[in-house]
Scaffold this motif. Structure first.
Motif, short mmCIF file in Angstrom:
data_model
loop_
_atom_site.label_atom_id
_atom_site.label_comp_id
_atom_site.label_asym_id
_atom_site.label_seq_id
_atom_site.Cartn_x
_atom_site.Cartn_y
_atom_site.Cartn_z
N HIS A 31 -51.17 29.74 45.50
CA HIS A 31 -50.75 28.35 45.70
C HIS A 31 -49.24 28.20 45.59
N THR A 49 -62.54 22.00 42.37
CA THR A 49 -61.48 22.38 41.44
C THR A 49 -60.45 23.27 42.10
N ALA A 77 -58.32 21.15 44.22
CA ALA A 77 -57.44 20.32 43.39
C ALA A 77 -56.23 21.13 42.93
N GLU A 78 -56.44 22.38 42.58
CA GLU A 78 -55.32 23.24 42.15
C GLU A 78 -54.36 23.48 43.31
N ILE A 135 -53.82 21.50 45.93
CA ILE A 135 -53.13 20.25 46.23
C ILE A 135 -52.11 19.92 45.15
N ARG A 136 -52.48 20.14 43.89
CA ARG A 136 -51.57 19.87 42.78
C ARG A 136 -50.31 20.73 42.89
N ALA A 137 -50.46 21.97 43.37
CA ALA A 137 -49.33 22.88 43.50
C ALA A 137 -48.46 22.57 44.71
N LEU A 176 -59.09 13.73 47.37
CA LEU A 176 -57.87 14.33 46.80
C LEU A 176 -56.80 14.48 47.87
N HIS A 230 -55.35 11.11 48.72
CA HIS A 230 -54.47 10.65 47.65
C HIS A 230 -53.11 11.36 47.71
N GLY A 231 -53.12 12.61 48.18
CA GLY A 231 -51.88 13.37 48.30
C GLY A 231 -51.16 13.16 49.62
#
Length: 374
Positions: free
Chosen positions: A240, A264, A267-268, A270-272, A297, A300-301
Motif C-alpha cells: 500500500h 479490512t 480499508a487499509e 484506502i487509508r494508505a 469506503l 467516502h474517500g
C-alpha cells in the motif's frame, strides 16, 4: 425482532469448471510465478424459499482454490436453512462465524460469496426489480472497457484486431497487459496500441503486480505521454505504501484492489492512499454485502470505482455507485448464462430483468463436476 413468514428451504451448490478456448497468460506467467490458465472454477449457489422464491449467485477461482471454496460452502450452507432470506447481513455474519476457525477472510469468505449473491438476487426478484434498482441506482448504464483481448499470450497484431472489434461492438475502452521481464517490450506494445486507437479512446494497462517500486516509477513516467486512463496493479497488491508513493508521483491514476479479499484489506489500502481507482471484486471479498461496505469506503474517500471481472454482477453494483465508474468486459463467462449483456455507445446497459437477470445455461450444467443440496 421483526420476522417474515418466509424461510430458506433449500440450498443447492454446484462446482463447475469453465474451459477456456486458449491458455491465457499475463505477466505472472512470463515471470514464472504461475502457469497459463486453461479453465476457471465456479461455485454456483441456488437458493429456494418456502414461498417459492429463488435466487442464484456465483463465485469463482482461477488456477487454484475451486475445490476448497466448494468444500467450505458445503460445510456451512446448512446454516442458512430456516433463516429469513431477507436478513442478508445477519446470514452473512452467521456464515462467517460458522467457519471462523479457518479465518474471516480469503477462501473462507470467498466461499460465502455465491450464497450472499444468491440472497441479493432473490431479494431483488421478490421486489420485481433489477438488483441495481433495489440498491438505489444512479444510472442505467456504465462505461465499460475490454480486457480479454489484450493478454500477453496474444500477438500484438491480434491485440490490435481485438481492440478494433471491441470498439465496433460498442465497448468504450481497451486494457492491455504489461509487466513482461523486458520493459522495452511493454513500451513497444503500449506504443502500438495507442497509435492504433488514437488519442481519444480510453486505454488502460495492467502489470498484474509484477513491477518493483523502481520499475513502476520508471515505467509510470515513460507511459505518461500516452494519457492512460490508469495503470493497474503496478506493485504487489499488499504494498500500500508503494502504491501511495506512485499515485502521488504520477499524473496517471493508479488502480488496484482486485486481489484483496475483505473489507479490512480494502480499508487499509484506502487509508494508505494507495489507489486513485479502487477495484473490488464481489466474489473475492465475500459477496455483495461486503462489496457495498468497500464501495462506501471508496465513496467516502472520493475515489473512482472499477470493479474487477464478473461483469454480470458488477454492472449492477457499479450502477449504484455515486460517481461514474467503469465495468470490465470479459466475454469468457457468457457460455454460463442464457442471457447476454447489452453494450452500446461505450456503455454496458443494466439488465431490466429482476435480480441479476441471469439463468444458468444447459451448457454450463454439462460442466458441473459436483453438486450438493441441503
Amino acid at each position: 425482532m421483526m420476522t417474515s413468514a418466509d424461510r430458506i428451504a433449500r440450498v443447492r451448490l454446484s462446482s463447475l469448471y469453465l474451459p477456456l478456448d486458449t491458455p491465457v497468460s499475463d505477466a505472472k506467467v512470463l515471470t514464472g510465478r504461475q502457469r497459463p490458465m486453461t479453465e476457471i472454477a465456479f461455485l454456483f449457489a441456488e437458493i429456494r424459499s418456502e414461498q417459492g422464491h429463488e435466487g442464484i449467485g456465483f463465485g469463482y477461482s482461477k488456477r487454484a482454490g475451486g475445490p476448497g471454496q466448494y468444500a467450505h460452502a458445503r460445510e456451512i450452507a446448512g446454516e442458512m436453512v430456516g433463516e429469513d432470506p431477507n436478513d442478508i447481513a445477519r446470514i452473512w455474519d452467521k456464515l462467517v462465524w460458522a467457519g471462523a476457525s479457518v479465518g474471516r477472510g480469503g477462501l473462507a469468505t470467498q466461499a460465502i460469496a455465491a450464497l450472499d449473491i444468491a440472497l441479493w438476487d432473490m431479494k431483488a426478484k421478490r421486489a420485481g426489480l433489477p438488483l441495481t434498482k433495489l440498491l438505489g441506482a444512479h444510472r442505467d448504464s456504465v462505461r465499460c472497457y475490454n480486457t480479454s483481448g489484450g493478454f500477453l499470450h496474444t500477438p500484438i497484431e491480434q491485440v490490435l484486431e481485438n481492440a478494433t472489434a471491441a470498439l465496433e461492438r460498442g465497448i468504450g475502452g481497451v486494457k492491455i497487459k504489461v509487466g513482461q521481464p523486458d520493459t522495452r517490450a511493454d513500451l513497444a506494445r503500449v506504443d502500438a496500441v495507442r497509435e492504433h486507437l488514437g488519442d481519444a479512446v480510453p486505454l488502460m494497462v495492467d502489470a498484474n503486480q509484477q513491477w518493483d517500486r523502481a520499475t513502476a516509477h520508471r515505467m509510470g513516467r515513460a507511459l505518461e505521454e500516452h494519457a492512460l486512463t490508469w495503470i493497474e496493479e503496478p506493485l504487489d497488491a499488499y504494498d500500500h505504501a508503494g502504491h501511495a508513493a506512485l499515485a502521488t508521483a504520477l499524473d496517471t491514476p493508479v488502480a488496484t484492489g482486485e486481489m484483496l479479499t475483505g473489507v479490512t484489506e480494502h480499508a487499509e489500502l484506502i487509508r494508505a492512499g494507495g489507489a486513485d481507482i479502487v477495484q473490488p471484486d464481489a466474489p473475492r471479498v465475500g459477496g455483495i454485502t461486503p462489496f457495498l461496505r468497500v464501495a462506501g469506503l471508496a465513496e467516502h474517500g472520493h475515489l473512482q470505482l472499477a470493479p474487477h471481472f464478473a461483469m454480470e454482477i458488477h454492472v449492477h453494483l457499479a450502477a449504484a455507485y455515486r460517481t461514474e465508474p467503469w465495468v470490465e468486459h470479459f466475454e469468457w463467462l457468457e457460455p454460463l448464462f442464457n442471457e447476454r449483456l447489452e453494450i452500446r455507445d461505450g456503455r454496458m446497459l443494466v439488465p431490466e430483468r429482476p435480480g441479476l437477470g441471469i439463468t444458468m445455461s444447459e451448457r454450463a450444467a454439462a460442466w458441473i463436476a459436483e453438486r450438493y443440496s441441503t
